[in-house]
Design a protein around this motif. Structure first.
Motif: not given
Length: 291
Positions: A49-50, A54, A47, A24, A29, A20
């Motif tokens: 990316r936003k 998760h 995770h 992230t 990450p 990530g």
């Protein structure tokens, strides 16, 4: 105490969490491994990316019903709030795991924290499992939280072509933003961050380091890579660089030396943290010795 299987699982979670890096932010990450009730790995996830699931949810999805009565091994304390996704501590409770091991506590955790809520639900919690190893991935994110600015890496190649260097290309992909030698600013992974969670600032960054850092932080960046041995960006951010990476090309088993060149030595105020061969290069990694 963590068992040998659980320590192995935590190291696996740390390893996959690095997938990530560069995408992230502004989230951390994180990696997670699920062990069944016999200690056998049955699912893992990280995770990306936003806005995406998760690490815990991805690992639980992979494990399915085999997570019940098992152990979740996660590099960061499970979140305790509803954001773009539901809280991970609730996903672990609903999956009926019996034990959760976490490496690093989350300073952004809301309320009493995910660990406390898990314990209140009757789940056994172990904190600080291989924390220092997990910080190899989570350290820059935590640094950004503490300082309110991105973690800055300065990287350059000595004796080679920086534009064609595959090692440098891979390094770019582990950072949120890259500031090129000509001042251009790009995502390390083009289009890699979540929608409305990140933007690329327009250059130039100006002449004030504090304003430049604020601009980068407001863009959503937790990590920034500044490329080139000497340019406007390296001069602007010289006093706030946290890590220096020097790739030295042209090494040979035997060669005439003209003495230690300043361009290939570790700058003052930094300590050598790692040395490793990388294809035809030698990579030096040095960390700032902040007073």
């Amino acid at each position: 105490m963590a068992t040998p299987n659980e320590l192995t699982a935590m190291r696996r979670a740390i390893a996959i969490s690095a997938q990530g890096l560069g995408t992230t932010s502004p989230n951390p990450p994180v990696g997670c491994v699920i062990l069944d009730r016999d200690g056998v790995p049955v699912g893992e996830g990280y995770h990306l990316r936003k806005g995406d699931h998760h690490a815990e949810v991805n690992a639980l999805t992979a494990a399915g019903e085999r997570a019940e009565g098992g152990t979740a091994v996660v590099t960061l304390e499970p979140c305790n709030h509803h954001g773009r996704t539901p809280p991970c501590r609730q996903a672990l409770i609903d999956a009926k795991v019996s034990r959760v091991l976490m490496a690093v506590m989350d300073p952004t955790s809301r309320g009493e924290g995910g660990a406390a809520v898990l314990e209140q639900a009757g789940i056994e919690v172990e904190r600080g499992v291989l924390e220092q190893e997990a910080l190899l991935v989570l350290g820059p994110w935590l640094h950004s939280l503490r300082t309110g600015r991105p973690h800055i890496t300065w990287a350059y190649t000595v004796g080679g072509n920086e534009d064609d260097d595959q090692a440098m290309t891979e390094l770019r992909r582990t950072h949120d933003l890259v500031i090129w030698r000509n001042g251009t600013i790009e995502e390390g992974v083009p289009g890699g961050h979540g929608e409305d969670a990140f933007r690329v600032p327009f250059p130039p960054l100006g002449n004030d380091p504090a304003i430049a850092l604020r601009t980068l932080a407001e863009a959503g960046a937790r990590t920034v890579l500044v490329e080139g041995s000497s340019n406007a960006a390296t001069r602007l951010l010289a006093d706030v660089v946290d890590r220096v990476i020097i790739d030295i090309a042209g090494t040979a088993p035997s060669s005439r030396s003209a003495g230690p060149g300043a361009e290939s030595s570790v700058p003052g105020g930094f300590r050598l943290a790692d040395v490793k061969p990388l294809g035809g290069l030698v990579r030096l990694i040095a960390e700032r010795t902040w007073d």
